[in-house]
Design an enzyme around this catalytic site. Sequence first.
Site, PDB file in Angstrom:
ATOM      1  N   HIS A   1      -5.679 -28.104 -26.465  1.00 47.16           N
ATOM      2  CA  HIS A   1      -5.492 -29.456 -26.982  1.00 47.16           C
ATOM      3  C   HIS A   1      -6.412 -30.405 -26.222  1.00 47.16           C
ATOM      4  O   HIS A   1      -6.799 -30.128 -25.087  1.00 47.16           O
ATOM      5  CB  HIS A   1      -4.038 -29.898 -26.822  1.00 47.16           C
ATOM      6  CG  HIS A   1      -3.074 -29.160 -27.691  1.00 47.16           C
ATOM      7  ND1 HIS A   1      -2.808 -27.817 -27.531  1.00 47.16           N
ATOM      8  CD2 HIS A   1      -2.296 -29.572 -28.733  1.00 47.16           C
ATOM      9  CE1 HIS A   1      -1.917 -27.436 -28.439  1.00 47.16           C
ATOM     10  NE2 HIS A   1      -1.595 -28.481 -29.171  1.00 47.16           N
TER      11      HIS A   1
ATOM     12  N   CYS B   1      -0.327 -34.153 -31.622  1.00 45.09           N
ATOM     13  CA  CYS B   1       0.400 -33.420 -32.660  1.00 45.09           C
ATOM     14  C   CYS B   1       0.055 -31.936 -32.553  1.00 45.09           C
ATOM     15  O   CYS B   1      -0.963 -31.479 -33.071  1.00 45.09           O
ATOM     16  CB  CYS B   1       0.041 -33.964 -34.047  1.00 45.09           C
ATOM     17  SG  CYS B   1       0.965 -33.202 -35.399  1.00 45.09           S
ATOM     18  N   ASP B   2       0.932 -31.174 -31.887  1.00 40.93           N
ATOM     19  CA  ASP B   2       0.654 -29.762 -31.634  1.00 40.93           C
ATOM     20  C   ASP B   2       0.319 -28.955 -32.891  1.00 40.93           C
ATOM     21  O   ASP B   2      -0.618 -28.155 -32.876  1.00 40.93           O
ATOM     22  CB  ASP B   2       1.853 -29.114 -30.928  1.00 40.93           C
ATOM     23  CG  ASP B   2       1.984 -29.568 -29.492  1.00 40.93           C
ATOM     24  OD1 ASP B   2       0.952 -29.719 -28.821  1.00 40.93           O
ATOM     25  OD2 ASP B   2       3.119 -29.769 -29.039  1.00 40.93           O
ATOM     26  N   PRO B   3       1.109 -29.090 -33.979  1.00 38.74           N
ATOM     27  CA  PRO B   3       0.846 -28.211 -35.125  1.00 38.74           C
ATOM     28  C   PRO B   3      -0.316 -28.650 -36.013  1.00 38.74           C
ATOM     29  O   PRO B   3      -0.538 -28.048 -37.057  1.00 38.74           O
ATOM     30  CB  PRO B   3       2.177 -28.256 -35.894  1.00 38.74           C
ATOM     31  CG  PRO B   3       2.760 -29.578 -35.579  1.00 38.74           C
ATOM     32  CD  PRO B   3       2.357 -29.864 -34.165  1.00 38.74           C
ATOM     33  N   MET B   4      -1.057 -29.683 -35.618  1.00 39.66           N
ATOM     34  CA  MET B   4      -2.273 -30.037 -36.357  1.00 39.66           C
ATOM     35  C   MET B   4      -3.401 -29.159 -35.820  1.00 39.66           C
ATOM     36  O   MET B   4      -4.369 -29.618 -35.216  1.00 39.66           O
ATOM     37  CB  MET B   4      -2.570 -31.535 -36.187  1.00 39.66           C
ATOM     38  CG  MET B   4      -3.566 -32.072 -37.192  1.00 39.66           C
ATOM     39  SD  MET B   4      -3.743 -33.861 -37.059  1.00 39.66           S
ATOM     40  CE  MET B   4      -2.237 -34.381 -37.867  1.00 39.66           C
TER      41      MET B   4
END
Length: 797
Positions: A410, A479-482
Amino acid sequence: MIRASENNEYYELTSPTSMPKASGFLWNDKMMIHVNCRGYAVAQFMQPEPAKYSYAPNLEAKTFMQPEQPYYAHHPGRFVFVKDEETGEVFSAPYEPVRVLPDNYTFSVGKHDIVWKVEHQGIVIEMTLSLPKDEAIELWKVKVKNTSKRKRKLSIYPYFTVGYMSWMNQSGEYKKDLQGIVCSAITPYQKYQDYEKIKNLKDKTFLLGDHEPFSWEVNQEAFEGEGGITLPSAIQLAELEKGDSRYEMPVAVFQYKLEMNQDEEKEYRFLFGAAKTEEEIANIRERYFLIKTETGFLTGFDLALSEYAKYIEEGKGCIQIKTPDADFDNFVNTWLPRQMYYHGSTNRLSTDPQTRNYLQDNMGMSYIKPQIARDAFLLALSQQKASGEMPDGIILHKDAELKYINQVPHTDHCVWLPICLSTYLDETSDYAILEEIVPFADEAEEAATVSEHINRAMYWLINDRDERGLNYINQGDWCDPMNMVGYKGKGVSGWLTTASAYAFLIWADICEKNGQISMSDEFRQQADITNEVINKYLWDGEWYARGITDDNVVFGISKDKEGRIFLNSQGWALLSGAADETKKQRLLDSVAEQLESPYGVEMLGPSYTAMREDVGRVTQKHPGSAENGSVYNHAAVFYIYSLYSVGETENAYRLLRKMIPGPDLDDILQRGQLPVFIPNYYRGAYKQIPRTAGRSSHLFNTGTVSWVYRCLVDGLFGIKGQKEGLKINPQLPSDWQEASVKRTFRGAELQIDMKRDENVRKIEVYVNNEFVEDGILKDLKPSEEEYHVRVKIPLKG
């Protein structure tokens, strides 16, 4: 049905069925337990990684705590079966698993204990759960009282789930010398190299009682028999069969036989937890049940309860408020700092918390225990690379490693350094921290000041950009799941670019106050350059885009049918200054029209209903859940903070109040949660799926709470620290005529009374009856006497 106790120390629910997932949680530095109103529990302890001692009936994968935790008949729990020996009738407390509706019921969530009180046919069962302050042990008190007008003959069966401990080796038996049940297992492993990791684990689960039981059972299958968990066959017998468990699923059940006269009461105490050896269990028994203090009045058990209450009280926060909204006051004074303290004191029971979480959670600790926050910032910087890049997680234990999401790259972690440090500096004025020498993780011979570490973090953000000046997203930002916007190395994050501009401004302010004027000017210029880029490439006419994919597709814009608008892009454009007055009004209107719901402001809209492969797994989540369009409170509070930063007082408070369930009963029932914590989300997609909108995730791990506290201090009450003192500039909603705050600030105690006054045109501040020209209280000193501050606020027309 739902009420606060008279002293606001508890929130009470008087029905086990109206909100079946209503819950509370307790913690200490070694463990956490989350229990609901019906008796189900999720508990874990650290050794040093998270582990369980009360398991599900199937082999569980190791995962994070889950949102909207599903419960089922054999979910781990803590129950008391009660049998009338004369009639054979059976009920259970608190409600599961027999599910006989009691005559009276109260579930009370307190700051340092949780209490269930159940009355059925003249028998009262009161169950109280607490913890010690530094051991992985549950402390239980079970009181039984006969309120009927006759003598009663009963059997009570305290039942503690042990569950499926291990497919390799599990067993259990009653130990007379311990007056308890001990269940043993071996943590499964495959590689011989892993043996060294597991051989010292606390693989024993114990249940100890202060009264010798009449009988017991350790074999779950034998206990349930053909009656099942709702009416176990063993309870229908005169006594339990004193069975053991030999590579069978164990359980911990005691039986006590009672003959009770009218109004007679008996109390039993239990210890439930994990240990390595029986010697350790024997030591625990002696310390909690046998040893007394010098006065002879307190047992070790009582002393532990007292110490734990003091431990929790240490997290009381730095403000106590009184406003026209009593429910709001209760939440802010009692429950919000408690939740914030949990995050900062436990690091979410992780040995590798995400860097952004670690920094923001310790931002909150600046208001409670600033020294802990200071140590955390220094530890985080010691794991920074010499290039300025921050890791995805912070290692807290020598044997820990980056796991799960922290193995996914990230790009946002650097922005949180100045943003979170600024709160610590506001509270403490400890600018000496900037001169602390800290090493770099990848250069053994190199160390630098904290100031230089943060400079390098800011330069890393400046350099990690494409030719347009937009920050790369890699496999995720906040936003982790992006995770699929930029995995090819080209996609960029509009939000991160904007957050970087804000971080530059915050760091520029800190540099200026620290006398580094040229450095301050440089980062203000970088913020201006970044804001120009944002407006050139990301403004869509009515709001800002969320990002640009690897294939150069802008998303989060008006032409998108799903995911047209993202909240974070709008709020952070207010914080960074990218949005001028015209853009500000347009994006405010767009957020209000497209993202507001009765339960707060949604993270994006409309929610995705199918996979979008150039955005990522966020689009696979159920519409309205988590990051896919829920009222994701972390994002919502960023937006609220941004509203306060630009003077949008009414909108800010209106949305802030929606974070807390209630005060209307219908609102609380729809959310299904007591107002004792802020969850990470409430279901969204209000326009798409109104039936489930507002439903709480019940997950109390969230970076929201530190920011909510910051909104209160910096925004609503405007009692924000500065280097030279305390700045008073409240932003009360227009329908509040007055409010008061007790504020602790750098050791000084202040009583601040705010009131609207028709005779003033701007805010006026008086301390001990002396007018303060600039509204900044300087030279405050710790004293036995409070400073008395009067704040006159103009009337709102």
